[in-house]
Design a protein around this motif. Structure first.
Motif, short mmCIF file in Angstrom:
data_model
loop_
_atom_site.label_atom_id
_atom_site.label_comp_id
_atom_site.label_asym_id
_atom_site.label_seq_id
_atom_site.Cartn_x
_atom_site.Cartn_y
_atom_site.Cartn_z
N ASP A 1 -4.27 -15.06 4.22
CA ASP A 1 -3.42 -15.30 3.05
C ASP A 1 -4.05 -14.82 1.75
OD1 ASP A 1 -5.41 -17.20 3.22
OD2 ASP A 1 -4.18 -18.86 2.51
N ASP A 2 -5.20 -14.15 1.82
CA ASP A 2 -5.87 -13.62 0.63
C ASP A 2 -5.64 -12.12 0.52
OD1 ASP A 2 -6.91 -16.06 -0.20
OD2 ASP A 2 -8.71 -15.84 1.04
N HIS A 3 -5.07 -11.69 -0.59
CA HIS A 3 -4.83 -10.27 -0.82
C HIS A 3 -5.69 -9.84 -2.01
CE1 HIS A 3 -1.20 -9.67 1.79
NE2 HIS A 3 -1.30 -10.98 1.77
N THR A 4 -6.65 -8.97 -1.75
CA THR A 4 -7.61 -8.55 -2.77
C THR A 4 -7.24 -7.15 -3.25
OG1 THR A 4 -9.37 -9.87 -1.78
CG2 THR A 4 -10.03 -8.09 -3.27
N MET A 5 -7.09 -7.02 -4.57
CA MET A 5 -6.68 -5.74 -5.18
C MET A 5 -7.81 -5.14 -6.02
SD MET A 5 -2.78 -6.12 -6.50
CE MET A 5 -3.07 -7.56 -7.51
N ILE A 6 -7.88 -3.82 -6.00
CA ILE A 6 -8.77 -3.05 -6.87
C ILE A 6 -7.88 -2.13 -7.72
CG2 ILE A 6 -10.73 -1.48 -7.02
CD1 ILE A 6 -11.46 -4.11 -5.74
N SER A 7 -8.20 -2.02 -9.00
CA SER A 7 -7.39 -1.15 -9.85
C SER A 7 -8.24 -0.57 -10.97
CB SER A 7 -6.23 -1.95 -10.47
OG SER A 7 -5.51 -1.15 -11.39
N MET B 1 0.82 -1.21 0.00
CA MET B 1 0.00 0.00 0.00
C MET B 1 0.86 1.27 0.00
SD MET B 1 -2.59 1.44 2.95
CE MET B 1 -1.18 1.75 4.01
N VAL B 2 1.81 1.36 0.94
CA VAL B 2 2.61 2.58 1.09
C VAL B 2 3.73 2.64 0.05
CG1 VAL B 2 4.10 3.87 2.66
CG2 VAL B 2 2.06 2.72 3.54
N GLY B 3 4.41 1.51 -0.16
CA GLY B 3 5.56 1.52 -1.06
C GLY B 3 5.20 1.46 -2.52
N MET B 4 4.08 0.78 -2.86
CA MET B 4 3.72 0.60 -4.27
C MET B 4 2.40 1.24 -4.64
SD MET B 4 4.97 -3.32 -4.90
CE MET B 4 4.94 -3.04 -6.67
N ARG B 5 1.71 1.82 -3.65
CA ARG B 5 0.42 2.47 -3.90
C ARG B 5 -0.63 1.50 -4.44
NH1 ARG B 5 2.94 5.63 -1.23
NH2 ARG B 5 3.13 7.88 -1.55
N LEU B 6 -0.57 0.26 -3.97
CA LEU B 6 -1.59 -0.71 -4.36
C LEU B 6 -2.85 -0.48 -3.53
CD1 LEU B 6 0.51 -4.01 -4.57
CD2 LEU B 6 -0.34 -2.64 -6.49
N ALA B 7 -4.01 -0.49 -4.18
CA ALA B 7 -5.28 -0.42 -3.46
C ALA B 7 -5.70 -1.85 -3.16
CB ALA B 7 -6.33 0.29 -4.31
N TRP B 8 -5.33 -2.34 -1.96
CA TRP B 8 -5.63 -3.74 -1.66
C TRP B 8 -5.88 -3.93 -0.18
CZ3 TRP B 8 -0.76 -7.39 -2.47
CH2 TRP B 8 0.30 -6.94 -1.71
N THR B 9 -6.42 -5.10 0.14
CA THR B 9 -6.65 -5.50 1.53
C THR B 9 -6.05 -6.90 1.71
OG1 THR B 9 -8.77 -6.60 1.09
CG2 THR B 9 -8.84 -4.24 1.58
N CYS B 10 -5.92 -7.32 2.95
CA CYS B 10 -5.46 -8.69 3.20
C CYS B 10 -6.35 -9.35 4.25
CB CYS B 10 -4.00 -8.70 3.65
SG CYS B 10 -3.69 -7.89 5.23
#
Length: 329
Positions: free
Chosen positions: A254-260, A242-251
């Motif tokens: 072990d499941d990481h869900t991304m929105i883009s 989130m902070v380093g790559m600006r990914l819009a995601w949650t965890c």
């Protein structure tokens, strides 16, 4: 030594560099990974989760004095279920864990250790193996200084809703979503040496009806300490993304869900995969869990349909499998 095969490929110096560069609050995370996580006693305060106080209901010393009685109860339960149809599937998973180095047969027959009961739980087409550390008394020795928090369906929905509410143009860009799944997530990290000596897992070999005790190297599924340990790892991965790559995601474990946005989706997917590869985190790269970005995607047992996002709305609903289960029950 028991952690070396488990942590092989983990670039922990890079973990530490990222932790320091972004001033992540859990300063002892990498050190605890190297030493192995505790699963008894007071668990470390990560400085990440909300403060709380849940003391242990039993001391480690008390556990050691009572383990003989607990162990006889575990032996009786394990042998009583030795004819269960799930025993063969449980043993098959046990053999896999031994081969992977996640466990090993105890040559000393578990002397002076607390025994957890291993059993299989049928989940649709899969048998999930669980180690009951409550019956062993181990979970009663764990104390928490914080309230463990995980992201859920509401958090994913809030992520999309925030984008809709804050967008100032006429037509909101198309949004896509996907979920990345870690492989054998708990087994990618190990337990500390004192607890490795302190606990065992009891099971039964279906072909010989032999009572088997296993030493535990990787985080066992069923120990309170394992949940705390893995969530510390999971939150670190989420934070760096989130902070380093600006990914819009949650965890969620072990499941990481991304929105883009549609036009950024390939970059987001590539970035997340590179992050996991750089850190040595194993995740699903093929099969049904290796999903692609889509307007409709599944996460945490529900379906998100983002087709109408340009019109300012989206929907979520149960999967067809879940609907069938609810109507059948």
């Amino acid at each position: 030594p028991h952690l070396q095969p488990i942590l092989k490929g983990k670039r922990l110096a890079l973990w530490q560099a990222m932790l320091e560069h972004y001033d992540y609050p859990d300063k002892e995370l990498v050190n605890d990974i190297v030493q192995g996580f505790p699963v008894t006693g007071w668990l470390p305060d990560s400085q990440v989760f909300p403060k709380d106080f849940k003391p242990p209901s039993m001391s480690v010393e008390t556990l050691e004095s009572l383990s003989k009685g607990f162990n006889e109860r575990v032996r009786a339960k394990v042998m009583a279920s030795s004819t269960s149809e799930l025993v063969a599937a449980t043993w098959e998973e046990t053999e896999k864990e031994i081969t992977e180095g996640w466990m090993e047969v105890d040559p000393e027959k578990g002397q002076n250790a607390a025994w957890a009961m291993r059993f299989g739980l049928q989940q649709r087409e899969k048998v999930r193996v669980i180690d009951d550390f409550s019956v062993a008394g181990v979970n009663h020795t764990t104390g928490l200084q914080e309230r463990l928090k995980i992201f859920g369906v509401d958090d994913i929905a809030a992520l999309v809703a925030y984008s809709l509410d804050s967008f100032e143009g006429e037509t909101h860009p198309t949004l896509l979503g996907k979920t990345m799944d870690l492989k054998s997530a708990y087994k990618q990290f190990g337990i500390c040496e004192p607890d490795r000596r302190r606990i065992r897992v009891a099971t039964c070999c279906p072909t010989t009806s032999e009572f088997v005790l296993l030493m535990v190297n990787a985080l066992p599924f069923g120990a309170t300490g394992s949940v705390s340990a893995f969530l510390r790892v999971s939150m670190f991965l989420w934070f760096i993304g989130m902070v380093g790559m600006r990914l819009a995601w949650t965890c969620f474990y072990d499941d990481h869900t991304m929105i883009s946005r549609d036009d950024c989706a390939s970059n987001a997917a590539w970035g997340a995969e590179c992050l996991f590869d750089l850190l040595g985190i194993l995740f699903a790269k093929e099969g049904k869990k290796a999903t692609e970005f889509d307007k409709t995607f599944g996460s945490l047992g529900v379906v998100f349909n983002l087709t109408s996002v340009p019109r300012g709305c989206f929907t979520l609903y149960h999967t067809e499998t879940r609907k069938s289960e609810l109507t059948t029950l």
